[in-house]
Design a protein around this motif. Structure first.
Motif, mmCIF file in Angstrom:
data_model
loop_
_atom_site.group_PDB
_atom_site.id
_atom_site.type_symbol
_atom_site.label_atom_id
_atom_site.label_comp_id
_atom_site.label_asym_id
_atom_site.label_seq_id
_atom_site.Cartn_x
_atom_site.Cartn_y
_atom_site.Cartn_z
ATOM 1 N N MET A 163 0.848 -1.183 0.000
ATOM 2 C CA MET A 163 0.000 0.000 0.000
ATOM 3 C C MET A 163 0.893 1.246 0.000
ATOM 4 N N THR A 164 0.602 2.160 -0.882
ATOM 5 C CA THR A 164 1.435 3.352 -0.967
ATOM 6 C C THR A 164 1.009 4.387 0.069
ATOM 7 N N ARG A 165 1.939 5.240 0.367
ATOM 8 C CA ARG A 165 1.699 6.311 1.337
ATOM 9 C C ARG A 165 1.222 7.556 0.604
ATOM 10 N N LYS A 166 0.836 8.544 1.377
ATOM 11 C CA LYS A 166 0.419 9.828 0.826
ATOM 12 C C LYS A 166 1.641 10.728 0.679
ATOM 13 N N VAL A 167 1.605 11.590 -0.311
ATOM 14 C CA VAL A 167 2.710 12.525 -0.566
ATOM 15 C C VAL A 167 3.015 13.343 0.687
ATOM 16 N N GLY A 168 1.980 13.770 1.400
ATOM 17 C CA GLY A 168 2.171 14.572 2.604
ATOM 18 C C GLY A 168 2.973 13.870 3.685
ATOM 19 N N GLU A 169 3.025 12.546 3.646
ATOM 20 C CA GLU A 169 3.783 11.785 4.642
ATOM 21 C C GLU A 169 5.282 11.753 4.337
ATOM 22 N N VAL A 170 5.650 11.943 3.070
ATOM 23 C CA VAL A 170 7.060 11.800 2.691
ATOM 24 C C VAL A 170 7.693 13.093 2.171
ATOM 25 N N SER A 213 14.376 11.333 -4.128
ATOM 26 C CA SER A 213 14.980 10.785 -2.909
ATOM 27 C C SER A 213 13.924 10.507 -1.841
ATOM 28 N N ASP A 214 12.942 11.410 -1.705
ATOM 29 C CA ASP A 214 11.868 11.184 -0.738
ATOM 30 C C ASP A 214 11.140 9.877 -1.049
ATOM 31 N N LEU A 215 10.855 9.641 -2.326
ATOM 32 C CA LEU A 215 10.140 8.425 -2.719
ATOM 33 C C LEU A 215 11.011 7.191 -2.514
ATOM 34 N N ALA A 216 12.295 7.317 -2.801
ATOM 35 C CA ALA A 216 13.201 6.188 -2.600
ATOM 36 C C ALA A 216 13.274 5.815 -1.130
ATOM 37 N N GLU A 217 13.332 6.814 -0.269
ATOM 38 C CA GLU A 217 13.404 6.568 1.168
ATOM 39 C C GLU A 217 12.088 6.016 1.710
ATOM 40 N N ALA A 218 10.970 6.385 1.093
ATOM 41 C CA ALA A 218 9.661 5.928 1.556
ATOM 42 C C ALA A 218 9.445 4.451 1.271
ATOM 43 N N VAL A 237 14.837 33.089 -15.243
ATOM 44 C CA VAL A 237 15.448 31.785 -15.489
ATOM 45 C C VAL A 237 14.687 30.605 -14.886
ATOM 46 N N CYS A 238 13.689 30.869 -14.081
ATOM 47 C CA CYS A 238 12.999 29.751 -13.427
ATOM 48 C C CYS A 238 12.154 28.969 -14.437
ATOM 49 N N THR A 239 11.868 27.747 -14.096
ATOM 50 C CA THR A 239 10.946 26.927 -14.875
ATOM 51 C C THR A 239 9.543 27.285 -14.412
ATOM 52 N N ALA A 240 8.731 27.756 -15.342
ATOM 53 C CA ALA A 240 7.393 28.214 -14.986
ATOM 54 C C ALA A 240 6.320 27.159 -15.252
ATOM 55 N N ASP A 241 6.576 26.270 -16.174
ATOM 56 C CA ASP A 241 5.597 25.242 -16.539
ATOM 57 C C ASP A 241 5.836 24.018 -15.666
ATOM 58 N N LEU A 242 5.273 24.047 -14.464
ATOM 59 C CA LEU A 242 5.528 22.995 -13.482
ATOM 60 C C LEU A 242 4.398 21.985 -13.409
ATOM 61 N N THR A 243 4.772 20.765 -13.123
ATOM 62 C CA THR A 243 3.813 19.738 -12.763
ATOM 63 C C THR A 243 3.767 19.719 -11.243
ATOM 64 N N THR A 244 2.588 19.804 -10.673
ATOM 65 C CA THR A 244 2.450 19.839 -9.217
ATOM 66 C C THR A 244 1.622 18.644 -8.747
ATOM 67 N N ILE A 245 1.605 18.485 -7.445
ATOM 68 C CA ILE A 245 0.840 17.395 -6.828
ATOM 69 C C ILE A 245 0.275 17.916 -5.512
ATOM 70 N N ARG A 246 -0.676 17.219 -4.962
ATOM 71 C CA ARG A 246 -1.304 17.575 -3.684
ATOM 72 C C ARG A 246 -0.800 16.638 -2.591
ATOM 73 N N ALA A 247 -0.810 17.111 -1.366
ATOM 74 C CA ALA A 247 -0.331 16.317 -0.232
ATOM 75 C C ALA A 247 -1.150 15.039 -0.043
ATOM 76 N N GLY A 248 -2.412 15.062 -0.408
ATOM 77 C CA GLY A 248 -3.273 13.897 -0.236
ATOM 78 C C GLY A 248 -3.170 12.854 -1.324
ATOM 79 N N ASP A 249 -2.404 13.136 -2.378
ATOM 80 C CA ASP A 249 -2.228 12.163 -3.454
ATOM 81 C C ASP A 249 -1.280 11.048 -3.011
ATOM 82 N N ASP A 250 -1.416 9.899 -3.637
ATOM 83 C CA ASP A 250 -0.550 8.763 -3.331
ATOM 84 C C ASP A 250 0.852 8.988 -3.874
ATOM 85 N N THR A 251 1.828 8.382 -3.197
ATOM 86 C CA THR A 251 3.211 8.462 -3.692
ATOM 87 C C THR A 251 3.334 7.786 -5.054
#
Length: 141
Positions: free
Chosen positions: A1-8, A118-123, A73-87
């Motif tokens: 079972m995967t964890r939530k993004v907010g946990e990692v 790295s967060d996902l690898a550690e999770a 110089v920043c990357t403006a076209d970002l892919t984002t996620i929510r804390a409640g989404d699965d890892t």
């Protein structure tokens, strides 16, 4: 079972306003041992700048980092996620977009965290096998 993004995720990511300089971002990265700073406008996420962005898009182009705003110089076209989404969803997005980090935002697009490879690898969660594909992905410019 995967964890939530907010946990990692890393909570309270460092951010700077769009008109802050590359020098400001580089100092934060150095002082805090991080490789990215989120860029905001009126408190909402509008980009991300990485240590690599500073080198490739600024230093290599002979830009003056003390006056060049992050918005240049920043990357403006970002892919984002929510804390409640699965890892697993974070991993899917990273693979699909060939990115190594995803800003985590709330409903108003305010940054609340950042989740990295790295967060996902550690999770763990059985997600480690596909990580090799992401590591081989070419960096985004």
């Amino acid at each position: 079972m995967t964890r939530k993004v907010g946990e990692v995720m890393t909570s309270r990511p460092r951010s700077l306003p769009l008109d802050a300089t590359l020098y400001d971002a580089a100092q934060i990265m150095r002082d805090e041992g991080i490789g990215d700073v989120l860029v905001t406008y009126a408190g909402r996420l509008c980009g991300m700048v990485t240590d690599r962005d500073i080198v490739v898009r600024a230093v290599a182009e002979r830009r003056d980092t003390s006056v060049t705003p992050l918005g240049d110089v920043c990357t403006a076209d970002l892919t984002t996620i929510r804390a409640g989404d699965d890892t697993a969803e974070a991993l899917r997005l990273m693979r699909e977009q060939a990115v190594r980090r995803l800003p985590v935002v709330d409903d108003a697009q305010r940054p609340v965290g950042i989740v990295t490879l790295s967060d996902l690898a550690e999770a763990g969660d059985g997600l480690l096998a596909p990580l090799a594909d992401i590591r081989r992905a070419p960096p985004s410019l």
